[in-house]
Design an enzyme around this catalytic site. Sequence first.
Site: not given
Length: 750
Positions: A323, A686
């Site tokens: 992880s 963006t």
Amino acid sequence: MAKRTFSGFEIFLIFLLVLMTGITVALLSLLFITSGTIENHTGSPSTQGPPATQGPPATQGSAAPQNSTPPWGPTTTQASPTPSTPEPTLFQNFSGYHIGVGRADCTGQVSDINLMGYSKTGQYARGILTRLYSRAFIMAEPDGSNRVVFVSIDIGMVSQRLRLEVLSRLQNKYGSLYRRDNVILSGTHTHSGPAGYFQYTTFVIASEGFSNRTFEYMVTGIVQSIEIAHTNMKPGKIFINKGTVDGAQINRSPTSYLRNPQSERASWFAIHPVSMKNTNHLVNSDNVGYASYLFEQEKNKGYLPGEGPYVAAFASSNLGDVSPNVLGPHCTNTGESCENANSSCPIGGPSVCVAVGPGQDMFESTQIIGRIIYDKAKELYESASQEVTGPLASAHQWVNMTDVTVWLNSTHTAKTCKPALGYSFAAGTVDGFGTLNFTQGMMEGDSFWDTLRDQVLGKPSEEIKECHKPKPVLLHTGELLKPHPWHPDIVDVQIVTLGFLAITAIPGEFTTMSGRRLRQAVREEFEAYGMLNMTVVISGLCNVYTHYITTYEEYQAQRYEAASTIYGPHTLSAYIQLFRVLAKAIATGTVANLSSGPEPPFFEELMSPLIPNIVDRVPLGTTFGDILLPANSTYRVGEVVEVTFVGANPKNSAENRTHQTFLTVEKYEATSDTWQITHNDASWETRFYWHKGLLGLSNATIQWHIPDTAQPGTYRIKYFGHSRKQDSLKPAVLLSFESTPSVFEVITTW
């Protein structure tokens, strides 16, 4: 067991589950159409964790590979492929390889589709943070006699249907040049890419149908990336390097890992692209995609993201129990650690046991982990000096994984099983917990869920229950065949070699220890037949998806990864045995004698998406692209520009690709009186959000997080899309539009 009681909320969830199951069964029976008419459509540095990371080979003058397979760097600029590409002239008197690289968009639809990875109900795509790309690398011997292709794709995993279709189209164009044995397709395992491109029922249900729109988009992008690489082949060299990556990964199932012998436990591991959590709704390539983004932006100065000649792939490896949420699991209600065998909290249970990344939010965590990977990859790339040389080879077989006899020693054998998922599969992980109240480490079934399963799907056989012990079987998928098999029986095993470098293509998610044992076994097999000092790397999520592969010891703990090891406790031993066969065939020059194995199916009729196509509409007095909330007049660096427009469903743009981006940020250049694009929807700065309303109404919000590098001046934001229109008794048409620009000023200080 003590008598099970249910809260009112659990009873409500159970009612919903039963209702959804009934609906699913009805849909599985009724909502099938041929795949060709499902929808209207046209148409690597390797960075692995401590203590030593396997770094992939880098081509000279380019970047190296990525996560478990090395990053590959380009040697030429990309060129658009032509319908019939002549065979490139190969350089006979060259000591290296003939190398081609290519990158192409494979994003698919970014709305009205589940995101693939967490299997979380309601996690639909609602916009885009970054585009998804297919990155292809072709290596050929100087005389052209042998070649191999490695493709790293920004998707959750490669489905069998996807691979079969890609191979079919390559055969139609190139004949026998690119084949099942010398083409590896590997998914990066982002959990933020669209679903809907599978053919086995388990994944079709998780995807809520098969999306021919997304399937075609992905296939086209993968094939195009290979075509570009084929066209651009030039002489080049490949280098390999190794190093240590610190601070980017933890083992998310340490109680399982510690069951392995202590002598085997010190080694490196890969990374799960799950920095973006299951609350995310924006399509993106996660942490390894951000590493690619940084590397390509560094090398492709002056190009927009997704453009330019340099290609850097960070491929997946044996990431099963790894992880990026390095702060570990904690109870969200108390803050205490929940690092235990069941990943459960004293108050709230497993649903509040969540692993946390290093950032303030998932966006920052993705950037932090991605930059750690990129920084080490760049360092290894710049210092790489060990050249990869030698002949190319490849070997492949299809294997019925439900019926492999495994030799445990010289006198005892075991068998793999028909596929089945255990109870802890439904629990999820600390990176993304399940919806219902299941826990990891469940060693017994539950009478309520057993009864519900038996009534809806039928009882699992004693044979499958016995074969999978100690796994308590929740779903006996290998015995569920309608409308199509729920899991694959036939899987791919594959190795390609470049001199002393061997890439093993794994059809699933190996845990850290599983990967270590496979690499060692393959290396020993090569050595036994005279190929010494081989570097063996693992490429994960390749060719067909079969969930997880744990060690026999880890399987006994029955955490999520073990419960998702669908072919039973001896799955790893079976794969080791099968890959040894391939390694021996390559080492002894007997690949031609390998049987191809049983060919996998290609299902033509699949369930259509549950979300229908509807006509887009606008509020009275407006048109698509009109500004509803304009930008402010002035911003400074570090602030966020936000503009909202009258929108249309973004999935239309996966059918009609008139526009290659949903947005642009443009800067006015007074000297030339022109607007220059500085950012698009592949830019990390963006974000494109789609807000779905009623009766075909929707809004689109575009954000630009102004970076420190932004120059002061006049800017504008534009929105591009496609609306669905349908007149009475006529087929629907998709109409492109672009917005009125929203103009504003950026200043450095007030």
